[in-house]
Motif scaffolding. Sequence first.
Motif, short mmCIF file in Angstrom:
data_model
loop_
_atom_site.label_atom_id
_atom_site.label_comp_id
_atom_site.label_asym_id
_atom_site.label_seq_id
_atom_site.Cartn_x
_atom_site.Cartn_y
_atom_site.Cartn_z
N TRP A 1 -3.80 -5.42 -2.90
CA TRP A 1 -4.09 -6.07 -1.62
C TRP A 1 -4.38 -7.57 -1.82
CZ3 TRP A 1 -8.05 -1.73 -0.17
CH2 TRP A 1 -7.35 -0.61 0.28
N LEU B 1 -5.02 -0.64 -6.51
CA LEU B 1 -4.73 -0.86 -5.09
C LEU B 1 -5.48 -2.06 -4.54
CD1 LEU B 1 -3.16 0.12 -2.66
CD2 LEU B 1 -5.03 1.70 -2.13
N THR C 1 0.83 -1.20 0.00
CA THR C 1 0.00 0.00 0.00
C THR C 1 0.87 1.25 0.00
OG1 THR C 1 -1.78 -1.13 1.19
CG2 THR C 1 -1.78 1.28 1.26
#
Length: 297
Positions: A68, A64, A19
Amino acid sequence: MAFLGDVAAAGLGAAVTDTIFNPLAMITVRLQVDKDKVLYRDLRQCALRIFQEEGLLGLWLPGLVATWMRAFTQTGLRLGLYPSIKRLYQSAGLGDDNLAVKICSGATTGSLGAAIANPVDLIRVRLQGEAGLLRNGVYATGLRAGHPPRHAHTPRAFVDIFQQEGLGGLWRGVSANVARASLLSSAQLTTYDQCKQMAVHAGWLDGPKLHLASSCLSGFVAQIACMPADVVKTRVQCGQGVFRHPLHCAACILREEGPRGFYRGFAPAAARQVPVMAVQMPIVEQIRKRLFGLDYM
């Protein structure tokens, strides 16, 4: 079932660090995809152009969610299964924690994680490669300026690719992805493990300071080792029919760009990989010990 704690700790640590460094991952992808340098020439110019055209969120948010998902699948398996696979190879008689066992263990976990999680990685690459500022439903910036997004969001991307390209489309570039992950994992984990082992024998305390020092070196070695496969993987996953297979892609790169083409985007990749490892491995080690009660790797 200790390996479940290993994988969970690795996935959680990877999610945190990925992140933080997602902008560098996206810059790497854009540089690798824009092989003719139409919009993006180098790390500084690419980062500045994206920031000016798309803002800070334009640097941070693309891909993003897929990042993850990748952390808890590909990276979680790659890092988390390493201790278990190493013990398995040791019990099979390959040696007692020697260099060959470390290399084989890292290559195995990297290959396994990449093969299983290839759809997630493919979607991350495509979302980051095509990202840009949206105006009236079409991209106003980026490599697909003037075109609408191919995928509405991350979960929809899985459905779209399956419908348009079939099940095989989700595993496009899997051989290049496996090669990259195998090289990355074997180089990174072997370097990290070996550095720690040698330092402990020299009298260092096995703790955060040693983890940080070993991580920095392992990240640099790993990126050098895996970069050619990384470029091929990105081009194949974004190419959608341009390349017949990874070897065809590699041949095209060598013919059109020379050996340096295999290291296009190396600066942002290394700028991401080294600090990622420097942050990720100490976090993973602490999560293992404090949250799951496991020994250091």
